[in-house]
Design a protein around this motif. Structure first.
Motif, PDB file in Angstrom:
ATOM      1  N   ALA A  15       0.840  -1.213   0.000  1.00 29.96           N
ATOM      2  CA  ALA A  15       0.000   0.000   0.000  1.00 29.96           C
ATOM      3  C   ALA A  15       0.872   1.258   0.000  1.00 29.96           C
ATOM      4  O   ALA A  15       0.608   2.219  -0.730  1.00 29.96           O
ATOM      5  CB  ALA A  15      -0.927  -0.006   1.207  1.00 29.96           C
ATOM      6  N   GLU A  16       1.957   1.237   0.801  1.00 33.16           N
ATOM      7  CA  GLU A  16       2.840   2.412   0.899  1.00 33.16           C
ATOM      8  C   GLU A  16       3.677   2.613  -0.367  1.00 33.16           C
ATOM      9  O   GLU A  16       3.844   3.743  -0.837  1.00 33.16           O
ATOM     10  CB  GLU A  16       3.747   2.279   2.131  1.00 33.16           C
ATOM     11  N   ALA A  19       1.427   3.969  -3.092  1.00 31.27           N
ATOM     12  CA  ALA A  19       1.068   5.373  -2.879  1.00 31.27           C
ATOM     13  C   ALA A  19       2.229   6.325  -3.201  1.00 31.27           C
ATOM     14  O   ALA A  19       2.011   7.428  -3.697  1.00 31.27           O
ATOM     15  CB  ALA A  19       0.622   5.576  -1.429  1.00 31.27           C
ATOM     16  N   ASN A  20       3.472   5.870  -2.931  1.00 33.00           N
ATOM     17  CA  ASN A  20       4.622   6.788  -3.032  1.00 33.00           C
ATOM     18  C   ASN A  20       5.457   6.668  -4.315  1.00 33.00           C
ATOM     19  O   ASN A  20       6.074   7.637  -4.736  1.00 33.00           O
ATOM     20  CB  ASN A  20       5.545   6.604  -1.829  1.00 33.00           C
ATOM     21  N   THR A 240      -5.082  -2.777   6.222  1.00 34.51           N
ATOM     22  CA  THR A 240      -3.829  -2.797   5.443  1.00 34.51           C
ATOM     23  C   THR A 240      -4.083  -2.640   3.939  1.00 34.51           C
ATOM     24  O   THR A 240      -3.148  -2.428   3.175  1.00 34.51           O
ATOM     25  CB  THR A 240      -3.038  -4.101   5.688  1.00 34.51           C
ATOM     26  N   LYS A 242      -5.546  -0.234   2.277  1.00 32.58           N
ATOM     27  CA  LYS A 242      -5.082   1.104   1.872  1.00 32.58           C
ATOM     28  C   LYS A 242      -4.327   1.699   3.052  1.00 32.58           C
ATOM     29  O   LYS A 242      -4.683   2.760   3.562  1.00 32.58           O
ATOM     30  CB  LYS A 242      -6.283   1.976   1.479  1.00 32.58           C
ATOM     31  N   SER A 244      -2.038   3.537   5.592  1.00 32.54           N
ATOM     32  CA  SER A 244      -1.289   4.802   5.593  1.00 32.54           C
ATOM     33  C   SER A 244      -0.951   5.181   7.039  1.00 32.54           C
ATOM     34  O   SER A 244      -0.965   6.353   7.393  1.00 32.54           O
ATOM     35  CB  SER A 244      -2.109   5.913   4.931  1.00 32.54           C
ATOM     36  N   LYS A 246       1.455   4.261  10.756  1.00 31.38           N
ATOM     37  CA  LYS A 246       2.857   4.378  11.183  1.00 31.38           C
ATOM     38  C   LYS A 246       3.507   3.002  11.186  1.00 31.38           C
ATOM     39  O   LYS A 246       2.840   1.980  10.975  1.00 31.38           O
ATOM     40  CB  LYS A 246       2.912   4.986  12.596  1.00 31.38           C
ATOM     41  N   ASP A 291       7.252   7.279  10.872  1.00 32.08           N
ATOM     42  CA  ASP A 291       6.149   7.900  10.124  1.00 32.08           C
ATOM     43  C   ASP A 291       5.442   6.902   9.228  1.00 32.08           C
ATOM     44  O   ASP A 291       4.242   6.975   9.021  1.00 32.08           O
ATOM     45  CB  ASP A 291       6.663   9.061   9.265  1.00 32.08           C
ATOM     46  N   THR A 292       6.224   5.972   8.644  1.00 32.99           N
ATOM     47  CA  THR A 292       5.618   4.953   7.780  1.00 32.99           C
ATOM     48  C   THR A 292       6.198   3.586   8.135  1.00 32.99           C
ATOM     49  O   THR A 292       7.288   3.482   8.698  1.00 32.99           O
ATOM     50  CB  THR A 292       5.934   5.226   6.291  1.00 32.99           C
ATOM     51  N   ASP A 294       7.140   1.404   5.941  1.00 31.81           N
ATOM     52  CA  ASP A 294       8.256   1.236   5.002  1.00 31.81           C
ATOM     53  C   ASP A 294       9.577   1.704   5.634  1.00 31.81           C
ATOM     54  O   ASP A 294      10.603   1.027   5.559  1.00 31.81           O
ATOM     55  CB  ASP A 294       7.927   2.064   3.751  1.00 31.81           C
TER      56      ASP A 294
END
Length: 521
Positions: A15-16, A19-20, A240, A242, A244, A246, A291-292, A294
């Motif tokens: 998902a991360e 998105a990025n 999980t 979508k 977003s 920590k 923050d994420t 990932d």
């Protein structure tokens, strides 16, 4: 330590990444080792690096990884087909731990399929999933599927998403488990959630995280509650989709040994697990928040090597200090043994002095029999007969050691009455009952100082006085030996401490050198 992605981790990281990084072009592909590859992505205003490790992980990285001087055949093949293509999609195949990363679109698309389970693989395929190259060749055991070049990768055989398990099926799985098995371990192979999420859901549903199966009756009693917990786990799987949130790294605390006396030992915190949620079982553990997810994964794996070095250093420190402790303990035991020997010799000498007439008489009797060439066995019989008739001298002789020209006598303080003796015995027994193990040695000293009868070896070649003197001489020699031991031990202790300090210094140097990392960009 957690080393692989679970299904929850895969869904969160996909998902991360989607998105990025979807829409960025492949700048180049590098290999770190035969299992780990870097895909450098870029778009006009930003750059990123995607790290892929066969069987273990997929995530972006901010760290500078050492690349191979010469790219491997697989890296070259990836460069040929993926370079300058756009990252268009990242998805999971069914609910298997397989990630399908698509570059380009339609008939110009290429797929990089990463299997994130034990003995996993990385496969490069074209738009029809025909295999162009792969890390290792294998034939699937269950079905006769060949994972080889020019064969089609079996995308459709991935395990499809399943609805929530039914109560009957759950009861059936639990009833087949062994008595004492943990519920999370029994359910893990049958469900996509992973043991950590199952444990969290059990806690959230009001059950113990380490719930065990007791009996058939227990299964039917807890099954509805476990089903509630699994419904909770399902909501986390949906989160999980979508994702977003920590990322969290759960830490483990180890005590670092301290050499300086009085100085408290420090805690060494090492990474233990990584998760996209802070699960209930980890709330009271030390943890780091990112923050994420990932970023948390990147930090976890990037620091794992240096943490292994830290742990190795910690073990070496503990070993060095244990050696020093053993040297000290050995020294204390030796001194205690010498001190005990002195005490025993002093008391034996005193007892011989107090019983001079009895000792002298016993010596004369045995010497006389030996001088008259009486058989040794016969001497023993004579002593036993005299003991039976109550002769005090014979009663004091406990053993004839004629081979070594000695006799063993049981001597006691003649200046203490039997009543006092009994009283002392009672005191001693009550003292011993209340004593702990740590006071054992002290108790031994007290016992020696009391007026308890003691077995004393007497040399037939010496007079009673000379025997007493012999014991006093032994005591003096032990005293000198103790003094020398103390002096020698002082030097040995300093040397051992110096050596330990040196070892600790060397351990620190090695860890700092190996952990240094040069960042180029």
């Amino acid at each position: 330590m957690k080393t692989r992605f679970t299904t929850v981790d895969i869904r969160a990281v996909i998902a991360e990444i989607s998105a990025n990084y979807v829409g960025m072009r492949v700048n180049n592909v590098y290999d770190i080792d035969n299992k780990t590859y870097l895909i450098r992505l870029q778009k006009p205003d930003s750059k990123a690096v995607l790290l892929i490790e066969s069987g273990t992980r997929v995530h972006s990285t901010d760290f500078e990884w050492p690349k191979n001087m010469m790219p491997s055949g697989f890296a070259m093949k990836c460069r040929k087909h993926l370079k300058s293509r756009r990252l268009t999609q990242v998805k999971q195949l069914g609910i298997d731990r397989i990630v399908d990363i698509q570059f380009g679109s339609d008939e110009a698309a290429y797929h990089l399929i990463v299997e994130l389970y034990d003995r996993g693989n990385i496969i490069l395929a074209d738009h029809e999933y025909t295999i162009l190259n792969l890390l290792r060749f294998r034939t699937a055991e269950a079905e006769d599927v060949k994972i080889v070049v020019r064969e089609r990768y079996p995308v459709e055989s991935a395990r499809p998403p399943e609805p929530l398990i039914t109560l009957d099926r759950l009861s059936d799985i639990l009833s087949q488990a062994q008595h004492g098995d943990q519920v999370k371990r029994v359910l893990n192979p049958h469900l996509p959630y992973g043991a950590t999420l199952i444990e969290h859901s059990l806690i959230e549903a009001g059950l113990p995280g380490s719930l065990k199966i007791d009996s058939q009756a227990h299964v039917s009693e807890v099954a509805p509650k476990i089903l509630e917990a699994l419904q909770l786990a399902e909501t986390y799987m949906e989160k999980t989709e979508k994702f977003s949130g920590k990322g969290y790294i759960i830490q483990k605390s180890e005590k670092k040994p301290s050499l300086a006396p009085g100085k408290p030992s420090e805690d060494l915190l090492t990474y233990d697990e990584f998760h996209p949620f802070l699960f209930a079982q980890h709330i009271y553990s030390p943890y780091l928040e990112f923050d994420t997810f990932d970023k948390a994964v990147d930090e976890f794996f990037s620091k794992m090597e240096s943490q292994k070095i830290d742990m190795k250093a910690l073990q070496q420190e503990k070993q060095a200090l244990k050696k020093l402790e053993n040297v000290k303990k050995d020294h204390e035991q030796r001194l205690e043994a010498l001190h005990q020997a002195q005490e025993v010799d002093r008391i034996k000498g005193e007892l011989v002095e107090m019983n001079l007439s009895v000792v002298e008489r016993a010596l004369q009797v045995v010497r006389s029999a030996l001088a008259n060439q009486v058989d040794w066995t016969e001497i023993g019989v004579i002593v036993k007969e005299a003991q039976a008739s109550g002769d005090p001298v014979a009663c004091a002789i406990k053993e004839l050691k004629l081979q070594t020209n000695h006799i063993t006598m049981l001597l006691k303080n003649p200046y203490i009455s039997d009543e006092e003796q009994d009283e002392e015995e009672k005191i001693k027994m009550s003292e011993e009952k209340g004593k702990k193990n740590k006071n054992k040695d002290k108790g031994q000293n007290k016992k020696l100082q009391r007026n308890k009868p003691m077995l004393v070896d007497v040399d037939l070649g010496l007079s009673a006085y000379a025997n007493a003197k012999r014991y006093y001489d032994h005591k003096r020699n032990a005293e000198k030996k103790e003094q020398k031991t103390i002096e020698a031990a002082g030097k040995a202790m300093k040397s051992a401490e110096k050596k330990t300090q040196q070892t600790l210094k060397e351990v620190q140097t090695v860890t700092t050198i190996q952990k240094a990392r040069k960042v180029y960009w």
